[in-house]
Write an enzyme that holds these catalytic residues in place. Structure first.
Site, PDB file in Angstrom:
ATOM      1  N   SER A 190      -1.560   4.638 -11.467  1.00 27.73           N
ATOM      2  CA  SER A 190      -0.736   5.509 -10.631  1.00 27.73           C
ATOM      3  C   SER A 190      -0.040   4.727  -9.529  1.00 27.73           C
ATOM      4  O   SER A 190       1.038   5.116  -9.070  1.00 27.73           O
ATOM      5  CB  SER A 190      -1.568   6.646 -10.034  1.00 27.73           C
ATOM      6  OG  SER A 190      -2.637   6.154  -9.268  1.00 27.73           O
ATOM      7  N   ALA A 191      -0.614   3.588  -9.106  1.00 30.57           N
ATOM      8  CA  ALA A 191       0.047   2.761  -8.091  1.00 30.57           C
ATOM      9  C   ALA A 191       1.380   2.230  -8.613  1.00 30.57           C
ATOM     10  O   ALA A 191       2.381   2.186  -7.870  1.00 30.57           O
ATOM     11  CB  ALA A 191      -0.860   1.607  -7.672  1.00 30.57           C
ATOM     12  N   SER A 240      -7.489   3.038  -9.316  1.00 31.71           N
ATOM     13  CA  SER A 240      -6.208   3.723  -9.507  1.00 31.71           C
ATOM     14  C   SER A 240      -5.021   2.773  -9.624  1.00 31.71           C
ATOM     15  O   SER A 240      -4.012   2.920  -8.935  1.00 31.71           O
ATOM     16  CB  SER A 240      -5.980   4.719  -8.367  1.00 31.71           C
ATOM     17  OG  SER A 240      -5.104   5.740  -8.736  1.00 31.71           O
ATOM     18  N   GLY A 241      -5.124   1.844 -10.548  1.00 28.79           N
ATOM     19  CA  GLY A 241      -4.046   0.881 -10.743  1.00 28.79           C
ATOM     20  C   GLY A 241      -2.824   1.451 -11.428  1.00 28.79           C
ATOM     21  O   GLY A 241      -1.693   1.103 -11.089  1.00 28.79           O
ATOM     22  N   ASP A 245      -5.836  10.684  -6.292  1.00 29.95           N
ATOM     23  CA  ASP A 245      -5.330   9.305  -6.289  1.00 29.95           C
ATOM     24  C   ASP A 245      -3.881   9.255  -5.842  1.00 29.95           C
ATOM     25  O   ASP A 245      -3.478   8.399  -5.044  1.00 29.95           O
ATOM     26  CB  ASP A 245      -5.428   8.701  -7.695  1.00 29.95           C
ATOM     27  CG  ASP A 245      -6.847   8.648  -8.214  1.00 29.95           C
ATOM     28  OD1 ASP A 245      -7.754   9.153  -7.517  1.00 29.95           O
ATOM     29  OD2 ASP A 245      -7.058   8.113  -9.306  1.00 29.95           O
ATOM     30  N   GLY A 268     -11.703   2.036 -11.596  1.00 29.35           N
ATOM     31  CA  GLY A 268     -11.574   3.257 -10.818  1.00 29.35           C
ATOM     32  C   GLY A 268     -10.894   3.097  -9.475  1.00 29.35           C
ATOM     33  O   GLY A 268     -11.159   3.864  -8.547  1.00 29.35           O
ATOM     34  N   PRO A 313      -7.573  -4.507  -9.528  1.00 32.91           N
ATOM     35  CA  PRO A 313      -8.482  -4.712 -10.667  1.00 32.91           C
ATOM     36  C   PRO A 313      -8.409  -3.534 -11.621  1.00 32.91           C
ATOM     37  O   PRO A 313      -8.439  -2.374 -11.200  1.00 32.91           O
ATOM     38  CB  PRO A 313      -9.860  -4.811 -10.006  1.00 32.91           C
ATOM     39  CG  PRO A 313      -9.583  -5.229  -8.596  1.00 32.91           C
ATOM     40  CD  PRO A 313      -8.284  -4.588  -8.235  1.00 32.91           C
ATOM     41  N   ARG A 314      -8.309  -3.825 -12.912  1.00 34.24           N
ATOM     42  CA  ARG A 314      -8.124  -2.775 -13.907  1.00 34.24           C
ATOM     43  C   ARG A 314      -9.445  -2.181 -14.354  1.00 34.24           C
ATOM     44  O   ARG A 314     -10.460  -2.863 -14.429  1.00 34.24           O
ATOM     45  CB  ARG A 314      -7.369  -3.334 -15.122  1.00 34.24           C
ATOM     46  CG  ARG A 314      -5.968  -3.845 -14.802  1.00 34.24           C
ATOM     47  CD  ARG A 314      -5.061  -2.740 -14.288  1.00 34.24           C
ATOM     48  NE  ARG A 314      -4.905  -1.670 -15.257  1.00 34.24           N
ATOM     49  CZ  ARG A 314      -3.934  -1.643 -16.178  1.00 34.24           C
ATOM     50  NH1 ARG A 314      -3.043  -2.625 -16.242  1.00 34.24           N
ATOM     51  NH2 ARG A 314      -3.842  -0.648 -17.022  1.00 34.24           N
ATOM     52  N   GLN A 315      -9.408  -0.896 -14.669  1.00 38.43           N
ATOM     53  CA  GLN A 315     -10.504  -0.160 -15.282  1.00 38.43           C
ATOM     54  C   GLN A 315     -11.775  -0.143 -14.443  1.00 38.43           C
ATOM     55  O   GLN A 315     -12.873  -0.119 -14.972  1.00 38.43           O
ATOM     56  CB  GLN A 315     -10.819  -0.720 -16.683  1.00 38.43           C
ATOM     57  CG  GLN A 315      -9.620  -0.957 -17.566  1.00 38.43           C
ATOM     58  CD  GLN A 315      -8.784   0.291 -17.842  1.00 38.43           C
ATOM     59  OE1 GLN A 315      -9.078   1.356 -17.342  1.00 38.43           O
ATOM     60  NE2 GLN A 315      -7.736   0.133 -18.609  1.00 38.43           N
TER      61      GLN A 315
END
Length: 331
Positions: free
Chosen positions: A120-121, A117-118, A163, A115, A111-113
């Protein structure tokens, strides 16, 4: 041959979510969500854009919602930055890459935005694919720093090491970002913790649009840089909560860990502005007896619940707030 790699979402259990302040943290990988990268040899180097990288929209409202959720650039700049940084790393270490090209594509379920850490994944998964394709080994302690510099120096994203460390190491990790050690070696002291020692954890996150996390930290960073006493002392206290949390996990002291999770958020609230939308999730969880703190920079919370009855009540309470509850798969 198609190379496929993956990196998972993460949740900060204790410590400062961004930690760029030489503190201490404990994080878990959340294998419920992940970013995947596929890479295969091809005549030219191609990056395949995904739906979130499009420049075509149904309406101005569609564009507005897409930018609010995904930012202005989607995932392609993340991959470009990772490719550039990987090439520079190899040059710096005298590693001559063979003359072969590839096509690379990504997908993500994180899920975006909120927190988790999408961004950096995607970068971690890209580095893993490149290491396999070119048969280059980057020492694990150094990889999170390389990922962080990809984001901060190439893309101007405000972030810390936490992260990237948990996404590279996975599982559960206690991190000590000692300033002297970081300046000497380029990395902190990263200690894996056996995930089976963890108590019953939940994560809840808003399903509505969030804010880009880099903006959340800028004010605290400038105040910390100026040496503001309240900020410096609070961040030291938050780091000590993570230290105490490590001991509580290793000694199976669930009630102590429960209290530390709550204390972590209460300390954070001294120096960060917390939106009503985020605060209502914390309050709802605590009303029914669960502990609650931010899992990242806002939009998602993490905590300890007692039993299935409490978990079911969490599902109900969070649904009223348009929030989803999951049990994180750490291993």
């Amino acid at each position: 041959m198609i190379i496929e790699t993956r990196a998972y979402a993460r949740a900060g259990l204790l410590g400062n979510p961004s930690d760029g302040f030489f503190g201490k943290t404990i994080s878990i990988s959340v294998r419920n969500f992940g970013a995947s990268v596929s890479l295969y040899e091809s005549p030219e180097l191609n990056i395949e854009p995904q739906e979130q990288d499009t420049n075509s929209f149904r309406s101005i409202y569609h564009l507005r919602d897409a930018v609010a959720s995904l930012g202005y650039h989607g995932g392609v700049p993340l991959i470009k930055a990772a490719l550039k940084r990987f090439c520079e790393y190899c040059d710096l270490h005298g590693l001559r890459l063979p003359n072969k090209n590839f096509t690379i594509r990504y997908s993500t379920s994180i899920p975006r935005q909120v927190g988790l850490s999408g961004s950096s994944a995607i970068i971690v998964a890209t580095f893993r694919a490149l290491m396999k394709f070119y048969q280059v080994e980057i020492p694990l302690p150094h990889l999170p720093t390389l990922v962080l510099k990809t984001e901060s120096e190439e893309l101007g994203i405000t972030a810390g090491l936490q992260d990237r460390v948990i996404q590279c190491y996975e599982g559960c990790v206690y991190m000590n970002f000692d300033r002297e050690l970081l300046e000497k070696t380029g990395h902190g002291d990263y200690e894996p913790i056996e995930p089976r020692l963890l108590p019953k954890l939940y994560i809840a996150y808003k399903t509505s649009l969030g804010k880009q996390s880099g903006r959340i930290h800028n004010d605290v960073r400038s105040r910390w840089d100026k040496g503001e006493e309240l900020v410096v002392k609070t961040l030291q206290d938050i780091a000590d909560v993570a230290r105490q949390g490590r001991e509580a996990i290793l000694n199976n002291e669930t009630s102590q860990l429960h209290a530390l999770v709550n204390e972590n958020f209460d300390l954070r609230r001294r120096i960060y502005t917390i939106s009503d939308s985020n605060l209502e999730m914390i309050s709802a969880a605590r009303r029914i007896g669960a502990s609650a703190s931010f899992a990242g920079s806002g939009g998602a919370i993490v905590g300890i619940y007692k039993d299935d009855d409490m978990l079911n009540r969490l599902f109900v309470e969070m649904k009223h707030l348009n929030a989803r509850v999951i049990k994180p798969y750490v291993v």
